[in-house]
Design a protein around this motif. Structure first.
Motif, PDB file in Angstrom:
ATOM      1  N   CYS A   1       0.844  -1.203   0.000  1.00 32.33           N
ATOM      2  CA  CYS A   1       0.000   0.000   0.000  1.00 32.33           C
ATOM      3  C   CYS A   1       0.874   1.247   0.000  1.00 32.33           C
ATOM      4  CB  CYS A   1      -0.866   0.069   1.260  1.00 32.33           C
ATOM      5  SG  CYS A   1      -2.046  -1.240   1.407  1.00 32.33           S
ATOM      6  N   ARG A   2       0.350   2.316  -0.581  1.00 30.67           N
ATOM      7  CA  ARG A   2       1.042   3.602  -0.494  1.00 30.67           C
ATOM      8  C   ARG A   2       0.421   4.409   0.634  1.00 30.67           C
ATOM      9  NH1 ARG A   2       3.301   5.534  -5.750  1.00 30.67           N
ATOM     10  NH2 ARG A   2       2.931   7.567  -4.822  1.00 30.67           N
ATOM     11  N   LEU A   3       1.261   5.158   1.311  1.00 32.53           N
ATOM     12  CA  LEU A   3       0.762   5.954   2.434  1.00 32.53           C
ATOM     13  C   LEU A   3       1.039   7.426   2.181  1.00 32.53           C
ATOM     14  CD1 LEU A   3       2.160   3.709   5.333  1.00 32.53           C
ATOM     15  CD2 LEU A   3      -0.146   3.671   4.360  1.00 32.53           C
ATOM     16  N   SER A   4       0.039   8.258   2.381  1.00 28.26           N
ATOM     17  CA  SER A   4       0.304   9.685   2.223  1.00 28.26           C
ATOM     18  C   SER A   4      -0.087  10.459   3.481  1.00 28.26           C
ATOM     19  CB  SER A   4      -0.399  10.235   0.982  1.00 28.26           C
ATOM     20  OG  SER A   4      -1.785  10.107   1.111  1.00 28.26           O
ATOM     21  N   LEU A   5       0.647  11.540   3.689  1.00 29.01           N
ATOM     22  CA  LEU A   5       0.406  12.391   4.854  1.00 29.01           C
ATOM     23  C   LEU A   5      -0.356  13.624   4.376  1.00 29.01           C
ATOM     24  CD1 LEU A   5       0.968  12.348   7.862  1.00 29.01           C
ATOM     25  CD2 LEU A   5       3.157  13.463   7.451  1.00 29.01           C
ATOM     26  N   ASP A   6      -1.619  13.686   4.811  1.00 29.34           N
ATOM     27  CA  ASP A   6      -2.540  14.729   4.358  1.00 29.34           C
ATOM     28  C   ASP A   6      -2.362  15.998   5.196  1.00 29.34           C
ATOM     29  OD1 ASP A   6      -4.585  15.822   2.885  1.00 29.34           O
ATOM     30  OD2 ASP A   6      -6.090  14.354   3.463  1.00 29.34           O
ATOM     31  N   ASP A   7      -2.901  17.116   4.709  1.00 31.80           N
ATOM     32  CA  ASP A   7      -2.868  18.398   5.413  1.00 31.80           C
ATOM     33  C   ASP A   7      -1.440  18.765   5.810  1.00 31.80           C
ATOM     34  OD1 ASP A   7      -5.594  18.126   5.245  1.00 31.80           O
ATOM     35  OD2 ASP A   7      -5.894  17.588   7.330  1.00 31.80           O
ATOM     36  N   PHE A   8      -0.485  18.401   4.964  1.00 27.82           N
ATOM     37  CA  PHE A   8       0.920  18.580   5.329  1.00 27.82           C
ATOM     38  C   PHE A   8       1.254  20.055   5.556  1.00 27.82           C
ATOM     39  CE2 PHE A   8       5.564  18.498   4.729  1.00 27.82           C
ATOM     40  CZ  PHE A   8       5.869  17.469   5.604  1.00 27.82           C
ATOM     41  N   GLY A   9       1.941  20.317   6.665  1.00 21.94           N
ATOM     42  CA  GLY A   9       2.351  21.676   6.985  1.00 21.94           C
ATOM     43  C   GLY A   9       1.485  22.326   8.053  1.00 21.94           C
ATOM     44  N   THR A  10       0.359  21.687   8.385  1.00 18.84           N
ATOM     45  CA  THR A  10      -0.527  22.302   9.377  1.00 18.84           C
ATOM     46  C   THR A  10      -0.300  21.746  10.783  1.00 18.84           C
ATOM     47  OG1 THR A  10      -2.284  20.695   8.987  1.00 18.84           O
ATOM     48  CG2 THR A  10      -2.350  22.706   7.685  1.00 18.84           C
ATOM     49  N   GLY A  11       0.455  20.652  10.904  1.00 18.18           N
ATOM     50  CA  GLY A  11       0.658  20.034  12.218  1.00 18.18           C
ATOM     51  C   GLY A  11       1.846  20.639  12.945  1.00 18.18           C
ATOM     52  N   TYR A  12       2.247  19.973  14.014  1.00 15.78           N
ATOM     53  CA  TYR A  12       3.325  20.522  14.846  1.00 15.78           C
ATOM     54  C   TYR A  12       4.710  20.046  14.474  1.00 15.78           C
ATOM     55  CZ  TYR A  12      -0.319  22.377  17.776  1.00 15.78           C
ATOM     56  OH  TYR A  12      -1.393  23.067  18.217  1.00 15.78           O
ATOM     57  N   SER A  13       4.812  18.805  14.007  1.00 12.61           N
ATOM     58  CA  SER A  13       6.168  18.311  13.738  1.00 12.61           C
ATOM     59  C   SER A  13       6.199  17.416  12.509  1.00 12.61           C
ATOM     60  CB  SER A  13       6.702  17.562  14.949  1.00 12.61           C
ATOM     61  OG  SER A  13       5.706  16.696  15.458  1.00 12.61           O
ATOM     62  N   PRO A  14       5.890  18.019  11.355  1.00 11.29           N
ATOM     63  CA  PRO A  14       5.802  17.231  10.127  1.00 11.29           C
ATOM     64  C   PRO A  14       7.067  16.424   9.827  1.00 11.29           C
ATOM     65  CG  PRO A  14       5.866  19.599   9.647  1.00 11.29           C
ATOM     66  CD  PRO A  14       5.608  19.448  11.103  1.00 11.29           C
ATOM     67  N   LEU A  15       8.219  16.993  10.133  1.00 18.04           N
ATOM     68  CA  LEU A  15       9.466  16.285   9.814  1.00 18.04           C
ATOM     69  C   LEU A  15       9.620  15.027  10.646  1.00 18.04           C
ATOM     70  CD1 LEU A  15      11.965  19.217   9.305  1.00 18.04           C
ATOM     71  CD2 LEU A  15      10.755  17.861   7.606  1.00 18.04           C
ATOM     72  N   ALA A  16       9.229  15.123  11.917  1.00 18.09           N
ATOM     73  CA  ALA A  16       9.320  13.956  12.791  1.00 18.09           C
ATOM     74  C   ALA A  16       8.448  12.812  12.261  1.00 18.09           C
ATOM     75  CB  ALA A  16       8.890  14.344  14.201  1.00 18.09           C
ATOM     76  N   TYR A  17       7.294  13.170  11.740  1.00 11.76           N
ATOM     77  CA  TYR A  17       6.394  12.135  11.209  1.00 11.76           C
ATOM     78  C   TYR A  17       6.951  11.514   9.939  1.00 11.76           C
ATOM     79  CZ  TYR A  17       3.023  13.221  14.750  1.00 11.76           C
ATOM     80  OH  TYR A  17       2.423  13.364  15.957  1.00 11.76           O
ATOM     81  N   LEU A  18       7.561  12.347   9.107  1.00 11.41           N
ATOM     82  CA  LEU A  18       8.161  11.819   7.878  1.00 11.41           C
ATOM     83  C   LEU A  18       9.301  10.869   8.197  1.00 11.41           C
ATOM     84  CD1 LEU A  18       8.482  14.509   5.084  1.00 11.41           C
ATOM     85  CD2 LEU A  18       6.895  12.593   5.335  1.00 11.41           C
ATOM     86  N   LYS A  19      10.039  11.216   9.237  1.00  6.40           N
ATOM     87  CA  LYS A  19      11.179  10.388   9.619  1.00  6.40           C
ATOM     88  C   LYS A  19      10.713   9.060  10.214  1.00  6.40           C
ATOM     89  CE  LYS A  19      15.093  10.570  12.802  1.00  6.40           C
ATOM     90  NZ  LYS A  19      16.097   9.762  12.116  1.00  6.40           N
ATOM     91  N   ARG A  20       9.643   9.139  10.988  1.00  5.77           N
ATOM     92  CA  ARG A  20       9.220   7.982  11.757  1.00  5.77           C
ATOM     93  C   ARG A  20       8.317   6.999  11.016  1.00  5.77           C
ATOM     94  NH1 ARG A  20       7.578   8.197  18.019  1.00  5.77           N
ATOM     95  NH2 ARG A  20       7.618   5.941  18.283  1.00  5.77           N
TER      96      ARG A  20
END
Ligand code: C2E
Ligand code: CA
Ligand code: CA
Length: 279
Positions: free
Chosen positions: A174-193
């Motif tokens: 499956c492909r996973l995408s992160l929606d509403d990118f840029g509106t949260g608190y720690s987008p980079l941490a989520y991308l890394k994790r």
């Protein structure tokens, strides 16, 4: 003054009670709607910026109540999350959207991905990846054409179990995408994790591109950053030619928005898939 205070509070209580009654009524309606099959999926195309072709389609749920008319998912999804109805509803969305995408891909020489919004409650089910796998077996639909949309806020709690589920889904293809990118608190941490393939830049930045230099700079920076992390970038909420041109210049991969198409019923999307370019 005292008297006024009292009447003010009475008014307040009445208002809360009304709200609670309305909520209960709405929840009952929601249960009935699921049984009566009053939900529909609309589909919004996502185009490749170079070719203009539709490469993906996001499923967006609609509720048409016979008396109340069209009710926005922003109103009923939170309620369905509260009372647990989101689980059967979410499975219905997955099943229906995959079945539809399979039909499109049988007649379309260029297969499209189907993008589905998940809710935290679904992801928190320990057997969620097995459920997805079951649905894909029933359809049957290739896993690499299924894109699951997540948001930072749904990953905040139960990080460990969510990570485990997402890793399994990723292994399934499956492909996973992160929606509403840029509106949260720690987008980079989520991308890394988390094993995210794609980020969807939030509409609030895209819509400011032509009027606010900060929004243009943020959109550019997010795109560059996502690309250097080998993630694809989708821009949401594209409403003008000007925005589309800017996004093309900064090499955003894919775009979605009213300028390209509103979300439409399945039959209308079938028509749109016949057109080569949507630029
Ligand atoms: P979202 O995932 O952020 O979806 C994008 C929303 O923006 C959709 O609203 C879409 O119709 C709207 N949109 C698309 N292009 C444009 C544009 O150019 N300009 C503007 N102003 N808006 C645009 P919609 O369909 O009302 O859905 C609202 C939210 O409800 C979605 O936001 C998503 O969070 C949730 N949702 C929708 N369907 C589902 C579903 O099947 N399951 C779950 N869990 N949530 C869903
Ligand atoms: Ca979405
Ligand atoms: Ca959103």
């Amino acid at each position: 003054a005292k008297k006024r205070g009292k009447s003010c509070c009475q008014f307040f209580t009445t208002e809360i009670n009304t709200a609670a009654t309305e909520q209960l009524a709405l929840k009952n309606l929601l249960r009935r709607a699921l049984a009566r099959k009053e939900f529909q999926l609309y589909y919004q195309p996502i185009i490749n910026m170079e070719s203009g072709a539709i490469v993906s389609v996001e499923a967006l749920i609609r509720w048409v109540d016979p008396e109340l008319g069209l009710i926005s998912p922003n109103t009923f999804i939170p309620l369905a999350e509260e009372n647990g109805l989101i689980l059967p509803l979410g499975e219905w969305v997955l099943q229906t959207a995959c079945t539809q995408a399979k039909i499109w891909n049988q007649s379309n020489p260029y297969p499209v991905r189907i993008a589905i919004n998940l809710s935290a409650r679904q992801l928190e089910q320990t057997d969620f990846s097995e459920r997805v796998s079951e649905i894909l077996k029933k359809t049957p639909f290739p896993t690499d054409h299924l894109e699951l949309e997540l948001t930072e806020s749904m990953l905040i709690n139960r990080m460990e179990s969510s990570l485990k589920t997402l890793n399994t889904l990723k292994k399934m293809g499956c492909r996973l995408s992160l929606d509403d990118f840029g509106t949260g608190y720690s987008p980079l941490a989520y991308l890394k994790r988390f094993p995210i393939d794609t980020v969807k830049i939030d509409r609030s930045f895209v819509q400011g591109i032509s009027i606010d230099p900060d929004d243009a700079a943020i959109t550019t920076a997010v795109t560059t950053m996502a690309h250097s992390l080998k993630r694809a970038v989708i821009a949401k909420g594209v409403e003008t030619r000007e925005q589309l041109n800017f996004l093309n210049e900064i090499k955003v991969d894919e775009a979605q928005g009213y300028f390209i198409s509103y979300p439409v019923p399945a039959e209308e999307l079938t028509q749109k898939l016949r057109e080569k370019s949507h630029l």
